[in-house]
Write a protein that holds these residues in place. Sequence first.
Motif, PDB file in Angstrom:
ATOM      1  N   SER A 148      23.785  14.222  21.279  1.00 40.31           N
ATOM      2  CA  SER A 148      22.612  14.824  20.809  1.00 40.31           C
ATOM      3  C   SER A 148      21.961  15.332  22.082  1.00 40.31           C
ATOM      4  O   SER A 148      21.531  16.472  21.883  1.00 40.31           O
ATOM      5  CB  SER A 148      21.478  13.564  20.209  1.00 40.31           C
TER       6      SER A 148
ATOM      7  N   GLN B 284      13.984  17.764  16.196  1.00 38.30           N
ATOM      8  CA  GLN B 284      14.783  16.695  15.529  1.00 38.30           C
ATOM      9  C   GLN B 284      15.212  15.415  16.555  1.00 38.30           C
ATOM     10  O   GLN B 284      15.181  14.332  16.013  1.00 38.30           O
ATOM     11  CB  GLN B 284      15.912  17.597  14.863  1.00 38.30           C
ATOM     12  N   ARG B 285      15.631  15.804  17.751  1.00 41.64           N
ATOM     13  CA  ARG B 285      16.008  14.843  18.650  1.00 41.64           C
ATOM     14  C   ARG B 285      14.870  13.831  18.733  1.00 41.64           C
ATOM     15  O   ARG B 285      15.215  12.781  18.926  1.00 41.64           O
ATOM     16  CB  ARG B 285      16.634  15.686  19.894  1.00 41.64           C
TER      17      ARG B 285
ATOM     18  N   GLU C 263      14.562  11.432  16.282  1.00 36.02           N
ATOM     19  CA  GLU C 263      15.635  10.662  16.148  1.00 36.02           C
ATOM     20  C   GLU C 263      15.451   9.409  17.256  1.00 36.02           C
ATOM     21  O   GLU C 263      16.250   8.306  16.914  1.00 36.02           O
ATOM     22  CB  GLU C 263      16.844  11.296  16.284  1.00 36.02           C
TER      23      GLU C 263
ATOM     24  N   ARG D 163      14.583   5.248  16.893  1.00 35.77           N
ATOM     25  CA  ARG D 163      15.383   4.277  16.056  1.00 35.77           C
ATOM     26  C   ARG D 163      16.657   4.328  16.742  1.00 35.77           C
ATOM     27  O   ARG D 163      17.330   3.121  16.998  1.00 35.77           O
ATOM     28  CB  ARG D 163      15.829   5.106  14.820  1.00 35.77           C
ATOM     29  N   ARG D 164      17.256   5.217  17.383  1.00 38.80           N
ATOM     30  CA  ARG D 164      18.462   5.111  18.062  1.00 38.80           C
ATOM     31  C   ARG D 164      18.253   4.093  19.377  1.00 38.80           C
ATOM     32  O   ARG D 164      18.955   3.275  19.724  1.00 38.80           O
ATOM     33  CB  ARG D 164      19.095   6.625  18.731  1.00 38.80           C
TER      34      ARG D 164
END
Length: 343
Positions: free
Chosen positions: A252, A218-219, A222, A225-226
């Motif tokens: 995170s 999941q990280r 993500e 975009r972060r």
Amino acid sequence: MARPPAGPVREASYEAPPNIALVKYWGVRDPERVLPFNSSLSVTLDRFRSRTTVRFDPGLAEDRVALNGAAAVGGPYDGVVRFLDRVRARAGIADRAWVRSDNNFPTASGLASSASGFAALAGAASRAAGLALSDRALSQLARLGSGSASRSIFGGFVEWRAGRRPDGRDCYAVPVLPPDHWPELVDLVLFVQGAPVKEVRSAAAMQWSVATSPRYRQRVREVPRRLARIRAALRARDAARLFPAVMEECDSFREVCETTRPSLDYLTDTSRAILEEVRAIDRDAGRPVAAYTHDAGAHVHVFTLRPDLPTVRRRLGRLPGVAGTQLVRPGPGGRPIPRPSPR
Ligand code: DP6
């Protein structure tokens, strides 16, 4: 260490700074080539430097390595020799080397000495071996010693692009914004008492996370975009957007560490109290005043803008267990140190 004997001069020196990641590198898809799953972004720190001299000597039977004045042994020695082997293979030489590396900051301070150390070793060893590498190629070489070292070749705000190719040709660091881009932005480093000495290198620990943390995939999804949000906020000098995103990224990273088996817990109670107090400072002000981040260690970096520094320093510096603070700024990247001209 005794002075190396005089011989054919194949010696070079290079100095390189540490960096602090705003977007973390944590996990590789190829351990041999050190190709990460996600791109990362860091700030190169001023003030601190590793300075390394490498001298290849045909008369030497084995590599001799001195780190901060003491002969290196065990893991640190093996890491340097493995790195030199890669440089020798590339340059087509067999000579062993004298290596001397000194930090102008305490290694135990928890600052990223592997980043500055391997960036400085890459710069010195490649030059001494006669390889004329571009800074991009140097960042690729430094990466093989320590992933985060790829970013320490450059100054200011630096992105390490993960790339996609299996051969790693599109995996390198690039400078994205110069050191003087945002003069108001400062990093208050809070050193905590009793920070445990790291027993497992990050390079090994991060692979436990890849294998066992249910949060890892999941990280990785993500992060792009972060990273884009953080890069845009930096470019626009927009603290209100930057600070929450930096903390979200740090949280995170920490969550992945905590859900790794065996669990990776790098913080002390004092580190945790600092994170909580930063959240409280933001809450009390009703706006993002500061942002915390930490690497695989207990010390905490707190970013803020100059006008808010007195408040931030007052509220964090007095927390029990804070051993000291140091104000740092974005600084220049690595550089060769010229040889003194012969007299
Ligand atoms: C958490 O590439 O520095 O600092 O060389 O084993 O120390 P070692 O690993 P390294 O890992 C850095 C991990 C990190 C995040 C980062 O700097 O991006």
